[in-house]
Structures are given as C-alpha cells and as structure tokens.
Design an enzyme around this catalytic site. Structure first.
Site, PDB file in Angstrom:
ATOM      1  N   ASP A  66      44.723  39.956  36.017  1.00 11.49           N
ATOM      2  CA  ASP A  66      45.880  40.741  36.049  1.00 11.49           C
ATOM      3  C   ASP A  66      46.729  40.581  37.276  1.00 11.49           C
ATOM      4  O   ASP A  66      46.201  39.862  38.178  1.00 11.49           O
ATOM      5  CB  ASP A  66      45.461  42.116  35.764  1.00 11.49           C
ATOM      6  CG  ASP A  66      44.549  43.057  36.646  1.00 11.49           C
ATOM      7  OD1 ASP A  66      44.085  42.248  37.589  1.00 11.49           O
ATOM      8  OD2 ASP A  66      44.462  44.266  36.572  1.00 11.49           O
ATOM      9  N   CYS A  77      43.014  45.472  55.220  1.00 10.07           N
ATOM     10  CA  CYS A  77      42.010  44.337  55.454  1.00 10.07           C
ATOM     11  C   CYS A  77      41.031  44.794  56.412  1.00 10.07           C
ATOM     12  O   CYS A  77      39.671  44.415  56.302  1.00 10.07           O
ATOM     13  CB  CYS A  77      42.719  42.919  56.264  1.00 10.07           C
ATOM     14  SG  CYS A  77      44.085  42.232  55.050  1.00 10.07           S
ATOM     15  N   TYR A 128      44.729  37.586  28.242  1.00 12.30           N
ATOM     16  CA  TYR A 128      44.332  38.735  29.289  1.00 12.30           C
ATOM     17  C   TYR A 128      43.202  39.574  28.693  1.00 12.30           C
ATOM     18  O   TYR A 128      42.410  40.098  29.059  1.00 12.30           O
ATOM     19  CB  TYR A 128      45.293  39.347  30.009  1.00 12.30           C
ATOM     20  CG  TYR A 128      44.826  40.604  31.003  1.00 12.30           C
ATOM     21  CD1 TYR A 128      44.278  40.252  32.025  1.00 12.30           C
ATOM     22  CD2 TYR A 128      45.039  41.727  30.212  1.00 12.30           C
ATOM     23  CE1 TYR A 128      43.786  41.502  32.905  1.00 12.30           C
ATOM     24  CE2 TYR A 128      44.388  42.811  30.944  1.00 12.30           C
ATOM     25  CZ  TYR A 128      43.946  42.767  32.337  1.00 12.30           C
ATOM     26  OH  TYR A 128      43.303  43.358  32.837  1.00 12.30           O
ATOM     27  N   CYS A 167      37.652  36.027  53.129  1.00 14.76           N
ATOM     28  CA  CYS A 167      39.058  36.128  52.858  1.00 14.76           C
ATOM     29  C   CYS A 167      39.911  35.196  53.800  1.00 14.76           C
ATOM     30  O   CYS A 167      39.976  35.789  55.086  1.00 14.76           O
ATOM     31  CB  CYS A 167      39.526  37.701  52.755  1.00 14.76           C
ATOM     32  SG  CYS A 167      41.386  37.408  52.081  1.00 14.76           S
ATOM     33  N   CYS A 204      38.340  46.243  54.253  1.00  9.98           N
ATOM     34  CA  CYS A 204      37.865  45.585  53.221  1.00  9.98           C
ATOM     35  C   CYS A 204      36.487  44.839  53.006  1.00  9.98           C
ATOM     36  O   CYS A 204      36.169  44.201  54.215  1.00  9.98           O
ATOM     37  CB  CYS A 204      39.026  44.380  53.037  1.00  9.98           C
ATOM     38  SG  CYS A 204      38.462  43.503  51.258  1.00  9.98           S
ATOM     39  N   CYS A 234      43.509  46.116  48.538  1.00  4.37           N
ATOM     40  CA  CYS A 234      44.233  44.706  48.839  1.00  4.37           C
ATOM     41  C   CYS A 234      45.688  44.972  47.947  1.00  4.37           C
ATOM     42  O   CYS A 234      45.946  44.326  47.016  1.00  4.37           O
ATOM     43  CB  CYS A 234      43.565  43.710  48.082  1.00  4.37           C
ATOM     44  SG  CYS A 234      44.351  42.015  48.483  1.00  4.37           S
ATOM     45  N   GLU A 260      42.700  48.725  27.951  1.00 10.71           N
ATOM     46  CA  GLU A 260      43.374  47.665  28.333  1.00 10.71           C
ATOM     47  C   GLU A 260      44.944  47.702  27.776  1.00 10.71           C
ATOM     48  O   GLU A 260      45.492  47.476  28.773  1.00 10.71           O
ATOM     49  CB  GLU A 260      42.492  46.487  28.231  1.00 10.71           C
ATOM     50  CG  GLU A 260      41.252  46.324  29.157  1.00 10.71           C
ATOM     51  CD  GLU A 260      41.823  46.222  30.755  1.00 10.71           C
ATOM     52  OE1 GLU A 260      42.963  45.749  30.887  1.00 10.71           O
ATOM     53  OE2 GLU A 260      40.885  46.370  31.291  1.00 10.71           O
TER      54      GLU A 260
END
Ligand code: SF4
Length: 354
Positions: free
Chosen positions: A150, A209, A132, A218, A212, A202, A49
C-alpha cells in the site's frame, strides 16, 4: 535507473527482527488485529482492508465495529440486503467498495462453503478483491509470505532501497524488490509492522529517521535523503531548480550572512548568499569576484512544490577591502544556532564535518 542492491540475507533477517521488536512494543492496537502471534479471522481482515482504502483508521473503526455487530461472519454479510449494507456504509464514501465487499462475501459463501481461499493467488480470483486486498488477507490472516504494497509500504520500501524509479509507474518493480524483504515466518506481523512504520515514523513529510528501528538498514535514512523518496512519476514530479550557495569566510572563522526579506521562502531568516533559484535574492555587488571559490559537497532539498539541487561553493575573502556590502560576518557556530533554514544548516554542518 541505477542498480539496486538488496541487503544480504543476514542483514535482511536483522532488519526483520528489529522491525518486529519495534512493532511488538509500538504497533497500533486495532480492533481487527491479533497481537499474540495468532492470525485474525480473514473476514475481519477483508472488512478492515476494504474499509481502509481511501479512509483513515479513525473513521473506519466505528463502521468496522457496527458491521461486525450486525453481520458477524462472512455468510451473515452475504445474506444481508444490498440496501441495508449500503445504508450501513453511508458516510464512509466510495460506495463501490461496499458493493465489492458484498460480491466477494457472496462468492465465498455460495461457492466456497463460507471458507476463504488461503492464498493471494486464489483470493485474487474472487470478484471484488484486487491484488492488494488479496495479498493483505493472505499475509495477515493466513501467514503467506507476501507483502501487500500500500502507500505506506511503498514509501518505506522505496526509502529503504533508495528506489529511484518514479511511482506509480515503477510500482510493480518496487513490489517485486520489496517482496525480497518479506520473511517466510511472521509475514502477517511484518506487513502490519511496515504499515505502522509508514503511518507513524516513516511519514511522507518529516520522517522520524532518528527514532526509526531500521535506520541502520535504510539507504535513504542513512543518506539523510528520505524525503526525496519515493520519486513521483513525471506527471506529478516536482520541478527541479538549481541554486548555488556561497560560504564566504573572512579568514578568522566567520562567514558572510544576511537577513532575508520578511515574506516568501525562508522569510525573515538569516541566510548565506545564493543565486539561480526561485528563492535567491540578488547577490551583493562583485560578490563572486571577492574570493577564489572551491566546490563543496552538493545535495538536494525537496520543497513542497519543487526540488532544489544545492551546489555549494566555499571561498575566503581575498582582502578585507573586498568585503561585499549588505552582508555581515558571524562565527560558524553562531550562524548554525541562529536559525538559518534547515538545508543551509545541513550544508554548513557537512562542511564542518558534523
Ligand atoms: S530510516 Fe527514515 S527513511 Fe528509512 S525507513 Fe526509517 S523513517 Fe523511513
């Protein structure tokens, strides 16, 4: 800002299941991940990370592997010499990250017996670990139900909820709302699934989309407005322009089109006449007087440098003699097939009810 409605609990569960199924079949195989439902070593998560901040996955992988080969656990790293660690980091950039990594490793080794604290709250108190990173380690390595927001997760969440408050100013609010989607179980996989969805489907531009796994949940995906989210803070906000687009019919199923000049926005494509925005060319003479106009459904299109509010008007030519110069009439279907710019095609399809 308008009120945001979270999906009800049953729908949230369906969203989580759909996303986890997709992740199981399509998620990225990365060396710091466990794909069998187990939790990876928190040291591996911390290392990855911190390296991934401001850096691509492809660039990080060889560094991650080299670090693990040389310093296989957190206490090995803690006892590493500063200059060796900095040298091993060379090429990744943002060297403050390496210093933060070392500070955190030494704190864990010297004051926590080499064991990572297991909650985001405790992890966040360690030197060198921000909110984070603390959330990412807690969720992925320890299964805490907390979403590390994030850029990828912020984008997916903002689109899911059509969160219209500009980011980064509204990030804390978005974080709280997005947290409401995070499941109590499988939180680590869910977080990584959100990250992968943001990186693979995305995406900031041209989100997929249609493919997705959570499109039915959504808001922006369903309204066809995904690229309008997340809204950027004023400082970086695109200017908004307002254009009027005219669908002029001849009464026999054809509409007026003309060819755009070869250069500039939509260069060389067919268009319908429009006015009032930076890409508009002068309307044909007496154009607005040649029909009675009705308002049609408006929508916005986001260009790289500005947002275009598209106001649509539709009218039928009052008489053939009033047909404006510089346009020709083509059947609707032919216009859509002819490769008109996508926002114009979208507006025409809406009018056709498709
Ligand atoms: S439907 Fe579109 S906007 Fe919504 S999460 Fe999926 S890719 Fe993103």
């Amino acid at each position: 800002m308008r009120e945001i409605f979270m999906p009800p609990a049953g729908k949230r569960q369906m969203l989580v299941s759909a996303l986890l199924d997709w992740y199981g079949a399509n998620g990225r195989h990365l060396p710091w991940r466990m794909r069998d439902g187990g939790h990876p070593d928190p040291y591996h998560v911390l290392l990855s990370e911190i390296m991934l901040q401001q850096t691509t996955v492809t660039a990080v992988i060889p560094y991650y592997q080299a670090f693990l080969a040389r310093w296989p656990d957190v206490c090995a790293l803690a006892s590493g010499r500063d200059e060796d660690v900095m040298q091993a980091w060379a090429g990744l950039g943002y060297y403050a990250r390496a210093r933060n990594l070392l500070r955190a490793a030494r704190e864990i080794c010297n004051n926590h017996d080499g064991r990572f604290p297991a909650t985001a709250c405790e992890l966040g108190t360690l030197p060198g670990i921000g909110p984070y990173t603390a959330a990412a380690v807690a969720a992925i390595a320890f299964g805490e139900a907390i979403l590390p927001v994030d850029a990828n997760i912020a984008r997916v969440s903002a689109r899911l909820l059509e969160f219209s408050e500009p980011l980064p100013r509204g990030l804390e609010k978005l974080r709280k709302l997005a947290q409401g989607i995070c499941p109590e179980e499988n939180a680590g996989d869910f977080c990584q699934a959100m990250m992968d969805l943001g990186a693979m489907v995305c995406t900031p531009r041209h989100p997929g989309c249609g493919e997705c796994p959570i499109q039915t949940f959504c808001k922006a995906g369903k309204s066809g407005n995904a690229e309008a989210f997340p809204v950027k803070s004023l400082k970086k906000q695109r200017p908004v322009e307002h254009g009027v687009f005219y669908v002029l019919e001849d009464g026999s199923g054809q509409m007026a089109v003309r060819r755009r000049p070869p250069h500039g926005i939509w260069g060389g494509l067919l268009e319908i006449p429009s006015s009032g925005w930076r890409g508009a060319h002068a309307l044909p003479q007496n154009f607005e007087a040649c029909a009675e106009w009705e308002d049609a459904e408006n929508f916005r299109h986001v260009f790289t440098h500005f947002t275009l509010e598209m106001e649509w008007r539709r009218g039928v030519l009052l008489s053939q003699e009033m047909g404006p110069p510089d346009v020709r009439f083509l059947p609707w279907q032919e216009v859509v097939r002819a490769g008109v710019p996508s926002p114009i095609a979208k507006g025409l399809r809406r009018m056709m009810g498709k």
